[in-house]
Design an enzyme around this catalytic site. Structure first.
Site, mmCIF file in Angstrom:
data_model
loop_
_atom_site.group_PDB
_atom_site.id
_atom_site.type_symbol
_atom_site.label_atom_id
_atom_site.label_comp_id
_atom_site.label_asym_id
_atom_site.label_seq_id
_atom_site.Cartn_x
_atom_site.Cartn_y
_atom_site.Cartn_z
ATOM 1 N N LEU A 40 36.733 27.059 56.917
ATOM 2 C CA LEU A 40 37.831 27.105 55.773
ATOM 3 C C LEU A 40 37.307 27.882 54.709
ATOM 4 O O LEU A 40 36.088 28.200 54.554
ATOM 5 C CB LEU A 40 37.658 25.464 55.204
ATOM 6 N N ASP A 42 39.742 29.817 51.209
ATOM 7 C CA ASP A 42 40.271 29.567 49.679
ATOM 8 C C ASP A 42 41.308 28.340 49.865
ATOM 9 O O ASP A 42 41.835 28.000 50.652
ATOM 10 C CB ASP A 42 41.258 30.737 49.296
ATOM 11 N N ARG A 160 47.096 41.304 47.663
ATOM 12 C CA ARG A 160 47.308 39.900 48.178
ATOM 13 C C ARG A 160 47.175 38.716 47.355
ATOM 14 O O ARG A 160 46.721 39.071 46.078
ATOM 15 C CB ARG A 160 46.299 39.610 49.441
HETATM 16 C C1 FRU Z 1 39.552 35.448 49.297
HETATM 17 C C2 FRU Z 1 40.383 36.166 50.332
HETATM 18 C C3 FRU Z 1 41.576 36.315 49.991
HETATM 19 C C4 FRU Z 1 42.379 36.365 51.177
HETATM 20 C C5 FRU Z 1 41.964 35.374 52.191
HETATM 21 C C6 FRU Z 1 41.765 35.537 53.646
HETATM 22 O O1 FRU Z 1 38.378 34.596 49.914
HETATM 23 O O2 FRU Z 1 39.608 37.182 50.945
HETATM 24 O O3 FRU Z 1 41.696 37.493 49.167
HETATM 25 O O4 FRU Z 1 43.673 36.288 51.014
HETATM 26 O O5 FRU Z 1 40.552 35.062 51.411
HETATM 27 O O6 FRU Z 1 41.219 34.437 54.044
#
Ligand code: FRU
Length: 485
Positions: A40, A42, A160
């Protein structure tokens, strides 16, 4: 069978296959949100929708590593009892085939509009990125609408984590970005209908202004009003450690200022770290119907010894922090445990008045694997005072140096490592210990320390020690073992 169906089945099979080994882990937490299997990261799409709170999250079901992420989904009416809902998003379409990456949710016309990043990589590792929309009538099933934002000129494909909000009759989106000159930035978009988005420019960073020289990538931006200020939270990468600051591989923090929705500009102050511990990243907030600004963060930092956690043996990795309410005090963001965390308490408080004089003491009544402890009415004129939980973690207040420090025995090599910050005077502490995590709230959230740690399973003591004299009151509660349904 559709690609979506295949991916769902494969993920549920993985969950079934490893269920027993996951559940047997003594480090499985008692009251935090974890993956059922795999990794897990974000919190995503955090929203209160028709009364119920929803936390979606970055999920890799097939290994305890990163890759083509899914959106998992937890829901709750009280922040204590959670329902693990079915998978919200699988990376099934061409524009997200290497991951439905992080994003946010907003309610519109009685539906959830979720925005997320479609991550695409080819064999040579070239990356493409699309900001995508998916709509749900009831929070569970999403109708994917595909990309709604394409990469503007001037940025690399490290673009992103869209966060969307409504303000002054329009919709806004911030996206974490890297400019072609490899500077971290936040990009701003505007929309009247949530489907057509216009690029407004760089909101902050990108080689100009106060954050001109502040790392090579900003992840997970989140802009919202708090008190009389607007707060921009983001997670910058590429910042050098400096004194007690920026000690983790990547940071998570905020700048406070004023966002002008008419011009799309944001005047702000200096960057402040949100948490001073070892494990806190990619926080995301939402506003609930009680007017509270609530935050969840991922209790880890990317690339920071992720593969060394002992839980990997048990086929799972990482957890969320507790939900915290944000407050603005003297222009600074404070985090306090959400009021509902009091409902985790089992039975009445154990209260002990402690007086220590150049000594070490283990209090029989204050121990456990999952508990809350509050320390108040602290009086000490000189020296230091500390508390050690299990054999893994030590929190120290030094009145002489005016610092607070969290030390842990590294789970990589057993060497003691520390994180530290200045605190003029320690007035109160609230400490949440779970089987393998600690969250310390100093002076009602003036500073917080968040960390994973792995005590010997048979050591559930708390030890207090002082260099001189210290008098204080402890209240302690055992906390519930919440079954994640
Ligand atoms: C942050 C991140 C975000 C990305 C996601 C991918 O932890 O690197 O920038 O969208 O995790 O899991």
């Amino acid at each position: 069978m559709s690609r979506d169906e295949q991916l769902r089945r494969a993920a549920y099979e993985e969950m079934e296959k490893h269920k027993d080994v996951v559940e047997k882990d003594p480090y499985r937490l008692h009251y935090h949100l974890m993956p059922t299997v795999g990794l897990l990261n974000d919190p995503n799409g955090f929203i209160q929708f028709k009364g119920t709170y929803h936390v979606y999250y970055q999920w890799m079901p097939f290994k305890t590593g990163h890759g083509a992420k899914f959106w998992g989904h937890y829901s709750s009416n009280d922040f204590v009892n959670w329902t693990h809902e079915e998978i919200a998003l699988t990376p099934s379409e061409w524009y997200e085939k290497n991951g439905c990456y992080s994003g946010s949710a907003i309610e519109h016309d009685g539906k959830i509009y979720a925005y997320y990043t479609g991550n695409v990589k080819d064999e040579e590792g070239n990356r493409e990125t699309y900001q995508c929309l998916a709509i749900s009538e009831e929070s569970l099933h999403f109708d994917k609408r595909g990309p709604v934002v394409h990469l503007p000129d001037g940025f690399t494909a490290h673009f992103r984590d869209p966060k969307v909000w409504e303000q002054d009759g329009a919709f806004f989106m911030v996206v974490g970005a890297q400019t072609r000159e490899l500077k971290g930035a936040v990009a701003l978009f505007r929309s009247d209908d949530l489907e057509n988005w216009d690029y407004q420019g760089v909101l902050t960073g990108g080689g100009e202004g106060r954050l001109a020289d502040f790392g090579y990538m900003f992840e997970c931006p989140d802009l919202f009003p708090l008190g009389e200020r607007d707060i921009l939270i983001f997670s910058p990468q590429g910042i050098e450690a400096s004194g007690m600051k920026y000690q983790n591989v990547y940071q998570a923090g905020y700048v406070a200022g004023q966002f002008d929705s008419a011009t799309g500009t944001f005047e702000h102050g200096e960057f402040e770290e949100l948490d001073r511990g070892f494990d806190f990243y990619a926080p995301q907030t939402t506003l609930d119907d009680k007017g509270r600004r609530i935050l969840f963060a991922w209790m880890s930092v990317p690339d920071q010894n992720e593969q060394d956690h002992p839980t990997i043996e048990h086929k799972w990795l990482h957890t969320m922090t507790l939900p915290r309410e944000l407050k603005l005090v003297d222009g600074k963001v404070r985090q306090v445990p959400l009021e509902e965390m009091e409902d985790l308490r089992v039975g009445p408080a154990i209260q002990v008045n402690v007086e220590l004089n150049r000594e070490t003491r283990v209090l029989k009544a204050v121990k456990g694997k999952a508990f809350e402890m509050e320390i108040t009415d602290l009086s000490m004129t000189e020296g230091w005072f500390d508390l050690t939980v299990g054999d893994g973690i030590r929190f120290v207040y030094s009145s002489g140096e005016q610092t607070v420090t969290l030390e842990r025995k590294s789970y990589v090599n057993g060497v003691v490592e520390k994180r530290q910050c200045s605190v003029k005077q320690l007035n109160s502490l609230r400490v949440f210990v779970d089987t393998s995590s600690i969250e310390v709230f100093v002076n009602e959230g003036e500073e917080t320390f968040t960390a994973r740690f792995y005590p010997s399973p048979n050591n559930d003591t708390v030890r207090f020690e002082t260099s001189h004299q210290a008098v204080f009151t402890i209240r302690k509660w055992d906390l519930k073992h919440v079954n994640l349904k």
